[in-house]
Design a protein around this motif. Structure first.
Motif, mmCIF file in Angstrom:
data_model
loop_
_atom_site.group_PDB
_atom_site.id
_atom_site.type_symbol
_atom_site.label_atom_id
_atom_site.label_comp_id
_atom_site.label_asym_id
_atom_site.label_seq_id
_atom_site.Cartn_x
_atom_site.Cartn_y
_atom_site.Cartn_z
ATOM 1 N N LEU A 225 -12.184 46.898 -58.474
ATOM 2 C CA LEU A 225 -11.907 48.307 -58.223
ATOM 3 C C LEU A 225 -12.648 48.767 -56.972
ATOM 4 N N ASN A 226 -12.057 49.756 -56.289
ATOM 5 C CA ASN A 226 -12.683 50.352 -55.117
ATOM 6 C C ASN A 226 -12.510 51.862 -55.158
ATOM 7 N N GLU A 227 -13.538 52.550 -54.658
ATOM 8 C CA GLU A 227 -13.478 54.013 -54.633
ATOM 9 C C GLU A 227 -14.392 54.519 -53.527
ATOM 10 N N ASN A 228 -14.015 55.643 -52.905
ATOM 11 C CA ASN A 228 -14.855 56.323 -51.924
ATOM 12 C C ASN A 228 -15.250 57.688 -52.460
ATOM 13 N N SER A 242 -16.556 64.757 -57.340
ATOM 14 C CA SER A 242 -17.103 63.399 -57.319
ATOM 15 C C SER A 242 -17.425 62.923 -58.730
ATOM 16 N N LYS A 245 -14.262 61.625 -60.269
ATOM 17 C CA LYS A 245 -13.909 60.296 -59.775
ATOM 18 C C LYS A 245 -14.777 59.212 -60.420
ATOM 19 N N GLN A 248 -13.821 58.693 -64.028
ATOM 20 C CA GLN A 248 -12.574 57.929 -64.124
ATOM 21 C C GLN A 248 -12.831 56.458 -63.835
ATOM 22 N N LEU A 249 -13.719 56.188 -62.872
ATOM 23 C CA LEU A 249 -14.077 54.802 -62.567
ATOM 24 C C LEU A 249 -14.721 54.140 -63.780
ATOM 25 N N GLU A 339 -19.038 54.045 -50.179
ATOM 26 C CA GLU A 339 -17.989 53.117 -50.584
ATOM 27 C C GLU A 339 -18.452 52.367 -51.827
#
Length: 347
Positions: A225-228, A242, A245, A248-249, A339
């Protein structure tokens, strides 16, 4: 004595060549020059001449030497030094010049306190032993008693690093005998005021540490998984969206039932401000996310943080011609980010 000094210099040069060839991290080499028995605080004593006074007169002379060190992290290093006390080039070819010069070996631990990335204050703790004493069996037998020839040393100094490679230092070292310390004497036997210049070679320890991490982790784990996460200008506080997010991650990771999860956080800052401040800000942003993820139950040991400063902008050339500060801050918003990469074993 001259042959021994040349042999030591050759040994240090050989170590540099071999270590540099292997591109090890954290190594540095330098030269030092100054004056021994430089006493900025004059002590008032009686007229009776003591053995300690003779020691001071014997060593009161210019010094020149070499040092080799290894930096384990920004706060702790080990150094070995060889220096000549009483270095007098105009006397080096005279038969009695050995009475004027004394070659010494010093081993120290260096504890640094970074003020900025380039400027550090430090202390050094170690011991000094002359080569004559080191090769003497009788003196070595007495090294752990009151009459020990070993001189414990304590240094205070400051150093500035240019371009992450070149070191300049100024420090003062107090040396005292074991006997004086046991007798609770506050007067040091010797003092050295020294100016040093050095050079760091090989890869910086942080670069090498992350290169090792990449090579080892990438062989066993894969990016899942990736998220900024973006931040406000000049801030490391999480925005309300934030939290959504990150929650949710967390839910996605639990839903996928991933095992052996590790998380990499790369903090970034925009180009406004100096390098040192932006480096610190990028680290603070990454740590704010680490702290929140830890509060959600993730192990802190499995979360890696790295501040990238302003070195990797996303806006690149887009904002370069904007002069209005408010518009520039708005344009650089994508650069103020962390990141997030989630790694896991293959299921």
């Amino acid at each position: 004595m001259k042959k021994r000094a040349l042999a030591i210099a050759f040994l240090l040069a050989s170590l540099v060549a071999s270590v540099q060839a292997e591109e090890k991290n954290g190594w540095y080499l330098g030269t030092k020059m100054g004056w021994s028995q430089f006493d900025p605080l004059k002590h008032i004593t009686n007229n009776k001449k003591t053995q300690n006074d003779n020691l001071q007169e014997k060593f009161s002379a210019p010094i020149l030497g070499l040092f080799l060190g290894y930096e384990f992290n920004p706060y702790f290093s080990l150094e070995i030094e060889n220096y000549t006390n009483g270095f007098s080039p105009h006397l080096m070819f005279q038969k009695d010049s050995k009475e004027e010069q004394h070659n010494n070996l010093q081993l120290v631990t260096k504890l640094s306190y970074p003020i900025t990335d380039d400027f550090h204050l430090y202390t050094k703790l170690g011991g000094i032993l002359s080569w004559e004493k080191l090769v003497s069996k009788n003196d070595l037998k007495n090294i752990f008693n009151k009459e020990s020839p070993l001189l414990p040393s304590f240094s205070l100094g400051a150093e500035y690093i240019f371009n992450e490679k070149f070191i300049t230092r100024l420090d003062y070292t107090w040396n005292n005998s074991i006997k004086n310390m046991i007798d609770s004497s506050i007067k040091p036997s010797l003092g050295d005021a020294v100016l040093s210049f050095g050079w760091k070679f090989g890869k910086p320890y942080l670069d090498d540490a992350f290169a090792t991490y990449d090579s080892e982790e990438s062989n066993t784990k894969y990016s899942i998984l990736n998220e900024n996460i973006n931040f406000s200008f000049n801030s490391s506080e999480l925005k309300p969206n934030s939290y959504d997010k990150l929650d949710q991650l967390d839910a996605d990771i639990k839903k996928m039932k991933l095992k052996n999860v590790s998380i990499i956080l790369l903090g970034h800052a925009d180009k406004i401000g100096n390098k040192e401040y932006n480096q610190k800000l990028s680290e603070d942003r990454a740590y704010s996310i680490k702290n929140y993820l830890a509060s959600r139950g993730f192990s802190r040991e499995n979360i890696t943080v790295q501040g990238m400063g302003d070195s990797y902008p996303l806006t690149n050339q887009v904002c370069k011609d904007i002069e209005n500060r408010s518009l520039l801050i708005s344009c650089l918003a994508p650069d103020r980010r962390v990141e997030i990469e989630v790694l896991s074993d293959i299921q």
